[in-house]
Design an enzyme around this catalytic site. Structure first.
Site, PDB file in Angstrom:
ATOM      1  N   ALA A  94      -7.660   0.373   1.262  1.00  0.00           N
ATOM      2  CA  ALA A  94      -7.053   1.474   2.009  1.00  0.00           C
ATOM      3  C   ALA A  94      -6.159   2.242   1.041  1.00  0.00           C
ATOM      4  O   ALA A  94      -5.701   1.695   0.035  1.00  0.00           O
ATOM      5  CB  ALA A  94      -6.249   0.916   3.164  1.00  0.00           C
TER       6      ALA A  94
ATOM      7  N   GLY B 286      -9.513  -2.962   1.915  1.00  0.00           N
ATOM      8  CA  GLY B 286     -10.320  -2.249   2.898  1.00  0.00           C
ATOM      9  C   GLY B 286     -11.748  -2.000   2.412  1.00  0.00           C
ATOM     10  O   GLY B 286     -12.668  -1.874   3.225  1.00  0.00           O
TER      11      GLY B 286
ATOM     12  N   GLU C  14     -13.486  -5.052   3.285  1.00  0.00           N
ATOM     13  CA  GLU C  14     -13.596  -5.094   4.753  1.00  0.00           C
ATOM     14  C   GLU C  14     -14.664  -4.115   5.255  1.00  0.00           C
ATOM     15  O   GLU C  14     -15.401  -4.407   6.195  1.00  0.00           O
ATOM     16  CB  GLU C  14     -12.225  -4.795   5.377  1.00  0.00           C
ATOM     17  CG  GLU C  14     -11.227  -5.907   5.058  1.00  0.00           C
ATOM     18  CD  GLU C  14      -9.813  -5.584   5.496  1.00  0.00           C
ATOM     19  OE1 GLU C  14      -9.226  -4.632   4.949  1.00  0.00           O
ATOM     20  OE2 GLU C  14      -9.291  -6.270   6.391  1.00  0.00           O
TER      21      GLU C  14
ATOM     22  N   GLU D 221      -4.282  -7.806  -0.240  1.00  0.00           N
ATOM     23  CA  GLU D 221      -3.168  -7.199   0.497  1.00  0.00           C
ATOM     24  C   GLU D 221      -1.874  -7.999   0.378  1.00  0.00           C
ATOM     25  O   GLU D 221      -0.784  -7.452   0.405  1.00  0.00           O
ATOM     26  CB  GLU D 221      -3.536  -7.029   1.978  1.00  0.00           C
ATOM     27  CG  GLU D 221      -4.577  -5.944   2.255  1.00  0.00           C
ATOM     28  CD  GLU D 221      -6.023  -6.413   2.170  1.00  0.00           C
ATOM     29  OE1 GLU D 221      -6.278  -7.505   1.611  1.00  0.00           O
ATOM     30  OE2 GLU D 221      -6.907  -5.678   2.652  1.00  0.00           O
TER      31      GLU D 221
HETATM   32  N1  CO8 Z   1      -4.910   3.446  -2.813  1.00  0.00           N
HETATM   33  C1  CO8 Z   1      -4.529   4.578  -3.391  1.00  0.00           C
HETATM   34  N2  CO8 Z   1      -4.777   4.882  -4.674  1.00  0.00           N
HETATM   35  C2  CO8 Z   1      -5.440   3.974  -5.410  1.00  0.00           C
HETATM   36  C3  CO8 Z   1      -5.872   2.757  -4.866  1.00  0.00           C
HETATM   37  C4  CO8 Z   1      -5.582   2.500  -3.504  1.00  0.00           C
HETATM   38  N3  CO8 Z   1      -5.988   1.373  -2.873  1.00  0.00           N
HETATM   39  N4  CO8 Z   1      -6.495   2.062  -5.844  1.00  0.00           N
HETATM   40  C5  CO8 Z   1      -6.470   2.828  -6.939  1.00  0.00           C
HETATM   41  N5  CO8 Z   1      -5.815   3.978  -6.691  1.00  0.00           N
HETATM   42  C6  CO8 Z   1      -5.507   5.083  -7.608  1.00  0.00           C
HETATM   43  C7  CO8 Z   1      -4.400   4.697  -8.575  1.00  0.00           C
HETATM   44  O1  CO8 Z   1      -3.131   4.857  -7.971  1.00  0.00           O
HETATM   45  C8  CO8 Z   1      -4.655   5.659  -9.691  1.00  0.00           C
HETATM   46  O2  CO8 Z   1      -4.153   6.915  -9.338  1.00  0.00           O
HETATM   47  P1  CO8 Z   1      -3.278   7.786 -10.402  1.00  0.00           P
HETATM   48  O3  CO8 Z   1      -4.269   8.178 -11.453  1.00  0.00           O
HETATM   49  O4  CO8 Z   1      -2.766   8.920  -9.596  1.00  0.00           O
HETATM   50  O5  CO8 Z   1      -2.221   6.883 -10.945  1.00  0.00           O
HETATM   51  C9  CO8 Z   1      -6.190   5.777  -9.719  1.00  0.00           C
HETATM   52  O6  CO8 Z   1      -6.635   5.344  -8.426  1.00  0.00           O
HETATM   53  C10 CO8 Z   1      -6.798   4.882 -10.752  1.00  0.00           C
HETATM   54  O7  CO8 Z   1      -6.312   3.568 -10.528  1.00  0.00           O
HETATM   55  P2  CO8 Z   1      -6.131   2.523 -11.719  1.00  0.00           P
HETATM   56  O8  CO8 Z   1      -5.572   3.229 -12.916  1.00  0.00           O
HETATM   57  O9  CO8 Z   1      -5.350   1.379 -11.178  1.00  0.00           O
HETATM   58  O10 CO8 Z   1      -7.667   2.141 -11.975  1.00  0.00           O
HETATM   59  P3  CO8 Z   1      -8.251   0.850 -12.676  1.00  0.00           P
HETATM   60  O11 CO8 Z   1      -9.704   1.144 -12.817  1.00  0.00           O
HETATM   61  O12 CO8 Z   1      -7.438   0.478 -13.874  1.00  0.00           O
HETATM   62  O13 CO8 Z   1      -8.034  -0.334 -11.599  1.00  0.00           O
HETATM   63  C11 CO8 Z   1      -8.194  -1.339  -9.422  1.00  0.00           C
HETATM   64  C12 CO8 Z   1      -8.796  -0.344 -10.427  1.00  0.00           C
HETATM   65  C13 CO8 Z   1      -8.241  -2.760 -10.001  1.00  0.00           C
HETATM   66  C14 CO8 Z   1      -9.035  -1.254  -8.172  1.00  0.00           C
HETATM   67  C15 CO8 Z   1      -6.728  -0.982  -9.157  1.00  0.00           C
HETATM   68  O14 CO8 Z   1      -6.634   0.422  -8.932  1.00  0.00           O
HETATM   69  C16 CO8 Z   1      -6.137  -1.663  -7.958  1.00  0.00           C
HETATM   70  O15 CO8 Z   1      -5.748  -2.825  -8.036  1.00  0.00           O
HETATM   71  N6  CO8 Z   1      -6.021  -0.917  -6.821  1.00  0.00           N
HETATM   72  C17 CO8 Z   1      -5.402  -1.438  -5.594  1.00  0.00           C
HETATM   73  C18 CO8 Z   1      -6.254  -2.509  -4.947  1.00  0.00           C
HETATM   74  C19 CO8 Z   1      -5.591  -2.989  -3.677  1.00  0.00           C
HETATM   75  O16 CO8 Z   1      -4.516  -3.545  -3.674  1.00  0.00           O
HETATM   76  N7  CO8 Z   1      -6.258  -2.767  -2.545  1.00  0.00           N
HETATM   77  C20 CO8 Z   1      -5.763  -3.129  -1.241  1.00  0.00           C
HETATM   78  C21 CO8 Z   1      -5.133  -1.940  -0.591  1.00  0.00           C
HETATM   79  S1  CO8 Z   1      -4.391  -2.333   0.973  1.00  0.00           S
HETATM   80  C22 CO8 Z   1      -5.701  -2.401   2.035  1.00  0.00           C
HETATM   81  O17 CO8 Z   1      -6.827  -2.194   1.686  1.00  0.00           O
HETATM   82  C23 CO8 Z   1      -5.371  -2.735   3.464  1.00  0.00           C
HETATM   83  C24 CO8 Z   1      -6.567  -2.483   4.376  1.00  0.00           C
HETATM   84  C25 CO8 Z   1      -6.150  -2.589   5.809  1.00  0.00           C
HETATM   85  C26 CO8 Z   1      -5.545  -1.330   6.347  1.00  0.00           C
HETATM   86  C27 CO8 Z   1      -5.596  -1.371   7.830  1.00  0.00           C
HETATM   87  C28 CO8 Z   1      -4.461  -0.660   8.445  1.00  0.00           C
HETATM   88  C29 CO8 Z   1      -4.351  -0.901   9.931  1.00  0.00           C
END
Ligand code: CO8
Length: 254
Positions: free
Chosen positions: A62, A105, A108, A128
């Protein structure tokens, strides 16, 4: 538009397309997906959906940027991300073709599909907990049903990612394929599904899902009644007649 949509015969291919955010799922993308698929879900000319990302990421979860400042009240009042339930309820079979990260997400969303076909490069996680929260798009329920409590607890409480091979062994995936053949394989599976009568595929997936939602005797009764119902369809007559006549069924003509 955060999606790229392509129709290939009876299959609709949907590519998640927010590269700047690693395909993170935000409200706009969810709305676009639902609006696109809602009409197609009742189109008799459509037999299967394929959802995919890029070769490096399916979806990174998400959208944390969209969520991070929300209050509890915002989340409840907006019933944040409840729309994904409507995606899961679409009746057309859905194949997720996953390469790279399927995190949070993203994982999911893949689990809301009926089959997950993954490239060897795919990794799956529900991280998460590392953000101070927990899965909220069905992860605690679907992952536990799919791979069992022990593995689900491990993934959800530690946030660790698992490889495509581990995910396959655990029962999360239908198939693993070489990365350069992922889309080809997923589309071939989707074309095969879409080539069967819609009445039968829709009924079969509903009955399989019933196994996760009901006790055995209720599930078996549901299956039997749906099976009986298929005897009202021209596809059943054609399929069985073709077998007896030792020929291929002509489902497109019934
Ligand atoms: N949300 C928003 N932006 C994101 C996300 C995300 N989940 N993941 C990556 N991005 C963005 C980064 O912020 C970055 O943006 P910017 O260039 O502006 O800084 C850009 O994408 C590139 O990201 P990275 O430099 O980190 O890219 P990498 O290729 O080095 O890494 C990863 C990729 C490993 C996927 C890393 O980005 C990461 O760990 N992302 C987060 C993963 C995460 O924690 N996901 C869980 C999110 S919470 C969730 O999914 C809850 C679901 C349930 C919601 C239901 C609500 C009721």
């Amino acid at each position: 538009m955060n999606l790229l949509i392509e129709r290939q015969g009876r299959v609709v291919l949907i590519r998640l397309n927010r590269p700047q955010a690693r395909n993170a799922l935000n409200t706009e993308m969810m709305r676009e997906l639902l609006e696109t698929l809602h009409g197609l879900d009742t189109d008799p000319g459509v037999g299967c959906f394929v959802i995919t990302g890029t070769k490096d990421y399916f979806a990174a979860g998400a959208d944390i940027k969209e969520m991070h400042e929300k209050s509890c009240l915002d989340m409840i009042e907006q019933d944040y991300f409840a729309g994904w339930d409507a995606f899961a309820r679409l009746r057309t079979p859905k194949v997720a073709a996953v390469a790279g990260y399927a995190y949070g997400g993203g994982c999911e969303l893949a689990m809301m599909c009926d089959l997950i076909i993954a490239a060897e490069s795919a990794t799956f996680a529900l991280p998460e907990i590392t953000l101070g929260v927990m899965p909220g798009m069905g992860g605690t329920q679907r992952l536990t049903r799919l791979i069992g409590r022990a593995k689900a607890m491990d993934m959800i409480l530690t946030g660790r990612s698992i490889s495509a091979r581990e995910a396959e062994q655990a029962g999360l995936l239908s198939r693993v394929t070489a990365a350069d053949q992922l889309l080809e394989q997923a589309l071939a599976v989707a074309q095969r599904i879409a080539g069967f009568p819609r009445t039968a595929t829709l009924a079969a997936r509903e009955a399989v899902d019933r196994a996760l939602e009901s006790g055995l005797s209720d599930g078996i009764l549901f299956e039997r009644r749906v099976f009986h119902g298929l005897f009202a369809t021209p596809a059943q007559k054609e399929g069985m007649q073709a077998f007896l006549e030792k020929r291929e069924p002509r489902f497109d003509q019934v």
